[in-house]
Design an enzyme around this catalytic site. Structure first.
Site, mmCIF file in Angstrom:
data_model
loop_
_atom_site.group_PDB
_atom_site.id
_atom_site.type_symbol
_atom_site.label_atom_id
_atom_site.label_comp_id
_atom_site.label_asym_id
_atom_site.label_seq_id
_atom_site.Cartn_x
_atom_site.Cartn_y
_atom_site.Cartn_z
ATOM 1 N N VAL A 1 1.571 3.105 -2.600
ATOM 2 C CA VAL A 1 0.115 3.297 -2.543
ATOM 3 C C VAL A 1 -0.507 2.751 -1.257
ATOM 4 O O VAL A 1 -1.655 3.059 -0.945
ATOM 5 C CB VAL A 1 -0.615 2.685 -3.771
ATOM 6 C CG1 VAL A 1 -0.221 3.370 -5.059
ATOM 7 C CG2 VAL A 1 -0.422 1.178 -3.852
ATOM 8 N N SER B 1 -8.511 -7.862 -12.456
ATOM 9 C CA SER B 1 -8.061 -9.075 -13.135
ATOM 10 C C SER B 1 -9.207 -10.083 -13.218
ATOM 11 O O SER B 1 -10.132 -10.038 -12.388
ATOM 12 C CB SER B 1 -6.914 -9.678 -12.305
ATOM 13 O OG SER B 1 -6.708 -11.027 -12.656
ATOM 14 N N TYR C 1 -4.490 -12.568 -3.857
ATOM 15 C CA TYR C 1 -4.539 -11.656 -5.016
ATOM 16 C C TYR C 1 -5.984 -11.557 -5.515
ATOM 17 O O TYR C 1 -6.490 -10.457 -5.748
ATOM 18 C CB TYR C 1 -3.615 -12.196 -6.102
ATOM 19 C CG TYR C 1 -3.620 -11.434 -7.406
ATOM 20 C CD1 TYR C 1 -2.990 -10.199 -7.520
ATOM 21 C CD2 TYR C 1 -4.222 -11.962 -8.552
ATOM 22 C CE1 TYR C 1 -2.960 -9.508 -8.731
ATOM 23 C CE2 TYR C 1 -4.199 -11.291 -9.759
ATOM 24 C CZ TYR C 1 -3.569 -10.058 -9.850
ATOM 25 O OH TYR C 1 -3.545 -9.382 -11.048
ATOM 26 N N LYS D 1 -8.071 -8.162 -5.709
ATOM 27 C CA LYS D 1 -8.567 -7.671 -6.995
ATOM 28 C C LYS D 1 -10.092 -7.598 -6.995
ATOM 29 O O LYS D 1 -10.682 -6.678 -7.561
ATOM 30 C CB LYS D 1 -8.062 -8.569 -8.138
ATOM 31 C CG LYS D 1 -6.585 -8.379 -8.443
ATOM 32 C CD LYS D 1 -6.319 -6.932 -8.782
ATOM 33 C CE LYS D 1 -4.984 -6.652 -9.398
ATOM 34 N NZ LYS D 1 -4.671 -5.202 -9.406
HETATM 35 N N1 LIG Z 1 0.407 -8.923 -16.092
HETATM 36 C C1 LIG Z 1 -0.735 -9.637 -16.085
HETATM 37 O O1 LIG Z 1 -0.832 -10.742 -16.647
HETATM 38 C C2 LIG Z 1 -1.951 -9.077 -15.393
HETATM 39 C C3 LIG Z 1 -3.163 -9.748 -15.526
HETATM 40 C C4 LIG Z 1 -4.281 -9.243 -14.888
HETATM 41 C C5 LIG Z 1 -4.172 -8.074 -14.140
HETATM 42 N N2 LIG Z 1 -2.978 -7.450 -14.009
HETATM 43 C C6 LIG Z 1 -2.909 -6.236 -13.201
HETATM 44 O O2 LIG Z 1 -2.403 -5.184 -13.993
HETATM 45 C C7 LIG Z 1 -1.642 -4.288 -13.188
HETATM 46 C C8 LIG Z 1 -0.255 -4.111 -13.752
HETATM 47 O O3 LIG Z 1 0.351 -5.361 -13.903
HETATM 48 P P1 LIG Z 1 1.829 -5.530 -14.473
HETATM 49 O O4 LIG Z 1 1.943 -6.924 -14.961
HETATM 50 O O5 LIG Z 1 2.152 -4.411 -15.380
HETATM 51 O O6 LIG Z 1 2.656 -5.409 -13.112
HETATM 52 P P2 LIG Z 1 4.235 -5.222 -12.881
HETATM 53 O O7 LIG Z 1 4.575 -6.010 -11.681
HETATM 54 O O8 LIG Z 1 4.999 -5.456 -14.153
HETATM 55 O O9 LIG Z 1 4.365 -3.665 -12.535
HETATM 56 C C9 LIG Z 1 3.739 -3.128 -11.405
HETATM 57 C C10 LIG Z 1 4.480 -1.883 -10.978
HETATM 58 O O10 LIG Z 1 3.842 -1.439 -9.764
HETATM 59 C C11 LIG Z 1 4.839 -1.048 -8.849
HETATM 60 N N3 LIG Z 1 4.317 -1.205 -7.487
HETATM 61 C C12 LIG Z 1 4.169 -2.367 -6.789
HETATM 62 N N4 LIG Z 1 3.707 -2.113 -5.562
HETATM 63 C C13 LIG Z 1 3.539 -0.772 -5.476
HETATM 64 C C14 LIG Z 1 3.104 0.085 -4.442
HETATM 65 N N5 LIG Z 1 2.759 -0.406 -3.245
HETATM 66 N N6 LIG Z 1 3.059 1.419 -4.685
HETATM 67 C C15 LIG Z 1 3.445 1.911 -5.884
HETATM 68 N N7 LIG Z 1 3.876 1.142 -6.900
HETATM 69 C C16 LIG Z 1 3.925 -0.179 -6.701
HETATM 70 C C17 LIG Z 1 6.021 -1.955 -9.113
HETATM 71 O O11 LIG Z 1 7.236 -1.356 -8.669
HETATM 72 C C18 LIG Z 1 5.954 -2.118 -10.637
HETATM 73 O O12 LIG Z 1 6.772 -1.176 -11.323
HETATM 74 C C19 LIG Z 1 -1.652 -4.880 -11.774
HETATM 75 O O13 LIG Z 1 -2.681 -4.277 -11.017
HETATM 76 C C20 LIG Z 1 -1.947 -6.336 -12.026
HETATM 77 O O14 LIG Z 1 -2.544 -6.940 -10.895
HETATM 78 C C21 LIG Z 1 -1.859 -7.917 -14.637
#
Ligand SMILES: NC(=O)c1ccc[n+]([C@@H]2O[C@H](COP(=O)([O-])OP(=O)(O)OC[C@H]3O[C@@H](n4cnc5c(N)ncnc54)[C@H](O)[C@@H]3O)[C@@H](O)[C@H]2O)c1
Length: 249
Positions: free
Chosen positions: A68, A147, A161, A165
């Site tokens: 992305v 987030s 981060y 965000k």
């Molecule tokens: N897990 C949490 O506690 C949490 C809390 C608040 C917000 N979020 C947000 O939710 C979203 C998903 O989180 P998650 O925990 O499922 O993340 P994760 O790390 O488990 O999965 C993210 C996926 O995105 C892919 N990715 C990373 N960089 C990329 C890029 N440049 N282009 C395309 N794909 C890419 C990775 O390969 C991975 O499969 C994120 O935006 C994260 O910031 C997560």
């Protein structure tokens, strides 16, 4: 109203970073409501596994492995997969709290780049690639996954981060105003604590959440289904805290 609410049949959705975790849940939820889903991930194998799962469950899915943060790759993929009605900006990096934290004062400036590029530029690039088409067709839905780190700044040690965000959600709010008259909505889901792979950590985190549990990918998927639906056409420019009742402001 005819038929069930939140039917996404005939809609095409692009979910970024959908190869695992939250994004995979969102892709599954949108597909279950009838949308054709383009499953994006940086890692092709992850995207293929999720798409195969969706197809196995009777849904429609394609894969698009691109980064992305690469505008040319984003634009090419959107061109190759056809019109996008629903964009879920889920790909994100750098929020690995509470596993890996580093104070801003100790951080090498080189470490700022990744989280800001993925969480802010990634959102802007994907929107750039799809929003003209949405406006021309008079219908579209943009959902940005942010987030609590970007709204209330609840996490210590993840300042780039938080910046990415916060930037993603501020961008989405302004975009919403600019495209509102074209039938396109843009909203942000600010997630609270999601379940971690380590069950002990998840149980510890859950104790601080009013509903008594961490979030699941399906919690986020359900919210995306609603925001993506026809019925949510009057909801735009909003940031919704999806966090089990944790007071953040
Ligand atoms: N897990 C949490 O506690 C949490 C809390 C608040 C917000 N979020 C947000 O939710 C979203 C998903 O989180 P998650 O925990 O499922 O993340 P994760 O790390 O488990 O999965 C993210 C996926 O995105 C892919 N990715 C990373 N960089 C990329 C890029 N440049 N282009 C395309 N794909 C890419 C990775 O390969 C991975 O499969 C994120 O935006 C994260 O910031 C997560």
């Amino acid at each position: 109203m005819n038929g069930p609410m939140f039917d996404l049949t005939g809609r095409s959705a692009l979910v970024t970073g959908a190869g695992q975790g939250v994004g995979a849940g969102v892709a599954r939820a949108l597909a279950a409501q009838g949308a054709k889903v383009v499953v994006n991930d940086l890692r092709p194998g992850r995207a293929e596994a999720v798409a195969a799962d969706i197809v196995g469950a009777g849904g429609r899915a394609e894969t698009a492995a691109f980064d992305v943060t690469n505008l040319a790759a984003v634009t090419a993929a959107v061109g190759a997969h056809g019109p996008v009605d629903i964009l879920v900006n889920n790909a994100g990096v750098g929020g690995e709290h509470p596993m890996a934290v580093q104070a801003f004062r100790d951080m090498d400036p080189a470490a700022w780049d990744g989280p800001i590029r993925v969480n802010l530029y990634g959102v802007m690039y994907c929107c750039h690639a799809v929003v003209d088409g949405m406006c021309d067709r008079g219908w579209g839905r943009v959902i940005t996954i942010s987030s609590g780190a970007g709204t209330a700044g609840v996490n210590i040690g993840v300042s780039p981060y938080s910046a990415g965000k916060g930037g993603g959600l501020a961008f989405t709010r302004t975009l919403a105003l600019e495209v509102a008259r074209h039938g396109v909505t843009a909203n942000t889901l600010a997630l609270g604590l999601m379940g971690m792979t380590d069950p002990t950590v998840t149980a510890r985190l859950a104790r601080s959440i009013p509903v008594g549990r961490t979030g699941t990918p399906m919690d986020v998927g359900a919210a995306c289904v609603w925001l993506a639906s026809e019925e949510a056409g009057w909801v735009t420019g909003q940031t919704i805290e999806l966090n089990g009742g944790a007071v953040t402001t």
